[in-house]
Design a protein around this motif. Structure first.
Motif, PDB file in Angstrom:
ATOM      1  N   PHE A 211       0.839  -1.194   0.000  1.00 10.90           N
ATOM      2  CA  PHE A 211       0.000   0.000   0.000  1.00 10.90           C
ATOM      3  C   PHE A 211       0.877   1.247   0.000  1.00 10.90           C
ATOM      4  CE2 PHE A 211      -2.301  -3.341   2.212  1.00 10.90           C
ATOM      5  CZ  PHE A 211      -3.585  -3.230   1.738  1.00 10.90           C
ATOM      6  N   ALA A 212       0.381   2.295  -0.628  1.00 15.53           N
ATOM      7  CA  ALA A 212       1.043   3.602  -0.609  1.00 15.53           C
ATOM      8  C   ALA A 212       0.101   4.604   0.041  1.00 15.53           C
ATOM      9  CB  ALA A 212       1.379   4.042  -2.023  1.00 15.53           C
ATOM     10  N   CYS A 213       0.642   5.458   0.872  1.00 11.52           N
ATOM     11  CA  CYS A 213      -0.163   6.469   1.552  1.00 11.52           C
ATOM     12  C   CYS A 213      -0.437   7.643   0.612  1.00 11.52           C
ATOM     13  CB  CYS A 213       0.568   6.954   2.809  1.00 11.52           C
ATOM     14  SG  CYS A 213      -0.446   8.024   3.850  1.00 11.52           S
ATOM     15  N   ILE A 214      -1.718   8.016   0.541  1.00 13.00           N
ATOM     16  CA  ILE A 214      -2.122   9.149  -0.288  1.00 13.00           C
ATOM     17  C   ILE A 214      -3.043  10.070   0.515  1.00 13.00           C
ATOM     18  CG2 ILE A 214      -1.938   7.854  -2.458  1.00 13.00           C
ATOM     19  CD1 ILE A 214      -5.087   7.715  -2.410  1.00 13.00           C
ATOM     20  N   ALA A 215      -3.157  11.303   0.048  1.00 10.64           N
ATOM     21  CA  ALA A 215      -4.153  12.227   0.597  1.00 10.64           C
ATOM     22  C   ALA A 215      -5.482  11.892  -0.057  1.00 10.64           C
ATOM     23  CB  ALA A 215      -3.769  13.665   0.313  1.00 10.64           C
TER      24      ALA A 215
END
Length: 144
Positions: free
Chosen positions: A116-120
């Motif tokens: 997973f990648a953290c996004i706004a």
């Protein structure tokens, strides 16, 4: 149940007819749905609900799924799906592992991994993991 890694977060799954495809076994898309289901359940159990994600304007978006289908599941099977956080870089990414087993014979049906990648949430752009995510997910991390 014996698992690949210690201290898994586990959910029970009862296979029903809605999960069965034309080949008379669980459709591969169901396994992916179950991976998503347990990911949310584990995050919520750790204290990070969808409401908290929204408050922090963050999401953990799937960057990559790897699913190894090892054996089929069938209508009526009782399964257990386990997950572990195996990587949390403290900046942008989190990786989970998954193992799906049939209760009757203990056979592993699926091994999987999701990065997973953290996004706004507001922009969809990459953002650093909030300190809260780092602390909670980091503390739950196990060594492979």
């Amino acid at each position: 149940m014996e698992w690949a890694l210690p201290d898994p977060f586990v959910i029970d799954i009862h296979v029903n007819e809605a999960s069965i495809d034309a080949y008379q076994h669980v459709n591969n898309s169901e396994y992916l749905r179950w991976v998503e289901q347990i990911s949310w359940a584990h995050s919520e159990a750790l204290g990070l609900s969808i409401e908290r994600y929204r408050e922090l304007d963050r999401a953990m978006a799937v960057h990559r799924h790897e699913l190894d289908y090892l054996a089929p599941a069938f209508d009526g099977d009782e399964l257990q799906l386990a997950t572990w956080i195996v990587e949390c870089d403290g900046r942008f990414t989190l990786t989970r592992r998954f193992q799906l087993k049939r209760l009757e014979d203990g056979k592993t049906l699926l091994n999987a991994r999701t990065r997973f990648a953290c996004i706004a949430l507001s922009s969809g752009r990459p953002k650093r993991l909030p300190e809260e995510y780092q602390a909670i997910y980091g503390a739950a991390q196990v060594t492979e």
